[in-house]
Design an enzyme around this catalytic site. Structure first.
Site, PDB file in Angstrom:
ATOM      1  N   GLU A  71      71.636 -99.680 -20.413  1.00 45.43           N
ATOM      2  CA  GLU A  71      71.764-101.092 -20.048  1.00 45.43           C
ATOM      3  C   GLU A  71      72.140-101.838 -21.317  1.00 45.43           C
ATOM      4  O   GLU A  71      71.308-102.059 -22.190  1.00 45.43           O
ATOM      5  CB  GLU A  71      70.451-101.609 -19.448  1.00 45.43           C
ATOM      6  CG  GLU A  71      70.058-100.940 -18.142  1.00 45.43           C
ATOM      7  CD  GLU A  71      71.062-101.169 -17.023  1.00 45.43           C
ATOM      8  OE1 GLU A  71      71.833-102.155 -17.105  1.00 45.43           O
ATOM      9  OE2 GLU A  71      71.091-100.381 -16.074  1.00 45.43           O
ATOM     10  N   CYS A  76      71.297-110.406 -22.280  1.00 45.44           N
ATOM     11  CA  CYS A  76      72.462-109.515 -22.192  1.00 45.44           C
ATOM     12  C   CYS A  76      73.537-110.041 -21.256  1.00 45.44           C
ATOM     13  O   CYS A  76      74.706-109.677 -21.393  1.00 45.44           O
ATOM     14  CB  CYS A  76      72.014-108.119 -21.765  1.00 45.44           C
ATOM     15  SG  CYS A  76      71.143-108.069 -20.185  1.00 45.44           S
TER      16      CYS A  76
END
Length: 443
Positions: free
Chosen positions: A209, A243
């Protein structure tokens, strides 16, 4: 606990068979759910110490999401782990075919500092639900949260189910040298490539991720006040250290100045006083990140309505717009509250430019034109897409979250977490009552 001992603990706990019964997994998850409530004060204090995160933001961005994931797993894990029985193929007759969901075994979770509670426990919840034993390596840049996570798990979970290893880069390398059955990493792309390379030595399957420069496109039909408010929401959450934070805004030339003014107003409305900004909002995680924001701000023209942007003593950075961005602002993931805004020449040129860049974790589109939305989604690849909002496409256990290419590999949340930490295993039971001789030599 050192890396080798942690791996052996997880491996042996898994081999004991304790994690196999679904009822056992549910009891452990329920204990974790209750434990979060019991440790709420300590969790808030740790997030405040590590990131200056307020209790309200801690609940919205960390605690609530983990608790919802646990509740979801307890409700649905029976169904997610159910064995299916497809009809056998011709070569498998006479026989009974089944496909089981099996845990991997001992799994490693390497978590980041930006959401240190959520991004540690969300994959742990999926790993426990699927029947694994887990080793967690929390970020050294969120030390207080790491301590609370270890104390929480030690208090409410069976010893050996979830273990912790602390340290810096060398500790992570030592863990990756162990033959874990699965590795789950959240962090930046450069480290993700290194993790993948080290895991391949065993080899161990990985979930990465990562992140990237998630673009925002605002076309001429967009609701500018609403777009500005929601872009500002995404950019200011966790001080832009997310993110999937909006990284760079590409706006139709006719709307550029209106959007910038609306963004600056939204930033001012979000933080009405200096006292609120300093005491209730997240700061840069450490001085190195703060210094990087100051350096990046020099690679463009700052637009702001606020008295100051940089607060040296507290490491806060007030969100601002950057016009005429250049250099690293256009090349690196910003991961902070600086927001480049640029006009695009044409739809075709913009789509072509974004296709040439790394595939981002998120694509944000603000438009009322359904044709434009369809063309953008078709033309620009990304991990996920959010239309007329930011961030919230990932805030659900009913949809997968993950990247593509440089922004990640694999997905999780809800059912996809269960699948990330389990594998399909084929079992064929053949009948011995009769045999078909056609398959044997001599033909």
């Amino acid at each position: 606990m050192n890396s080798h001992d942690a791996y052996i603990t997880a491996r042996d706990f898994y081999r004991s068979g304790k994690t196999r019964p679904v009822l056992y997994r549910k009891k452990q998850l329920y204990a974790l759910l209750k434990g979060i409530d019991a440790f709420r004060g300590a969790i808030d204090a740790a997030l405040k110490a590590d990131l200056n995160k307020s209790s309200r933001e801690a609940f919205l961005t960390e605690i609530y999401l983990v608790k919802e994931e646990i509740r979801h797993m307890i409700r649905h894990m029976d169904r997610y782990g159910r064995t299916s029985h497809p009809l056998p193929g011709a070569a498998q007759l006479p026989g009974r075919l089944s496909i089981r969901r099996e845990p991997y075994g001992a799994v490693l979770v390497i978590s980041p500092w930006n959401y240190p509670f959520q991004l540690s426990l969300l994959p742990v919840v999926g790993a426990i639900a699927a029947g694994n034993a887990v080793v967690v390596k929390p970020s050294e840049y969120a030390p207080e949260t790491g301590k609370v996570l270890e104390a929480l798990c030690a208090s409410v979970l069976d010893e050996g189910l979830v273990s912790f290893v602390f340290g810096e880069e060398e500790a992570a390398k030592a863990l990756l040298a162990e033959p874990f059955d699965k590795v789950f990493f959240t962090g930046n792309s450069d480290v993700g490539r290194s993790v993948m390379k080290q895991a391949a030595a065993h080899p161990a399957p990985v979930v990465l991720e990562l992140g990237g420069k998630s673009p925002v496109i605002v076309d001429e039909s967009a609701d500018i006040p609403m777009a500005a408010k929601r872009i500002a929401f995404g950019k200011t959450m966790n001080a832009g250290q997310t993110c999937v934070a909006p990284d760079t805004v590409y706006v139709h030339p006719s709307q550029k100045e209106a959007l910038i003014e609306a963004l600056l107003d939204a930033f001012e409305e979000a933080f009405p006083t200096e006292d609120y900004f300093i005491h209730e909002t997240v700061r840069m995680n450490h001085r190195g990140r703060y210094t990087r924001m100051k350096e990046l701000a020099e690679e463009g023209d700052i637009r702001t309505k606020h008295a100051r942007i940089f607060y040296d003593s507290s490491l806060h950075v007030f969100p601002c717009v950057v016009e005429n961005p250049r250099g690293r602002l256009l090349e690196e993931e910003i991961f902070g509250p600086l927001l480049p805004v640029m006009a695009y020449e044409s739809e075709e040129a913009l789509f072509c430019e974004l296709r040439e860049k790394d595939k981002p974790l998120a694509l944000y589109l603000f438009s009322k034109d359904e044709g434009f939305i369809r063309r953008a989604i078709h033309s620009i690849d990304s991990g996920g897409v959010c239309v007329n909002d930011t961030l919230v496409h990932m805030a659900s256990n009913k949809a997968p979250f993950g990247g593509v290419g440089p922004s990640g590999m694999g997905a999780y949340h809800g059912k996809w977490s269960y699948e990330a930490f389990s594998r399909p295993r084929t079992v064929l039971k053949k009948s011995t009552r009769f045999d078909i001789p056609l398959r044997y030599h001599p033909f």
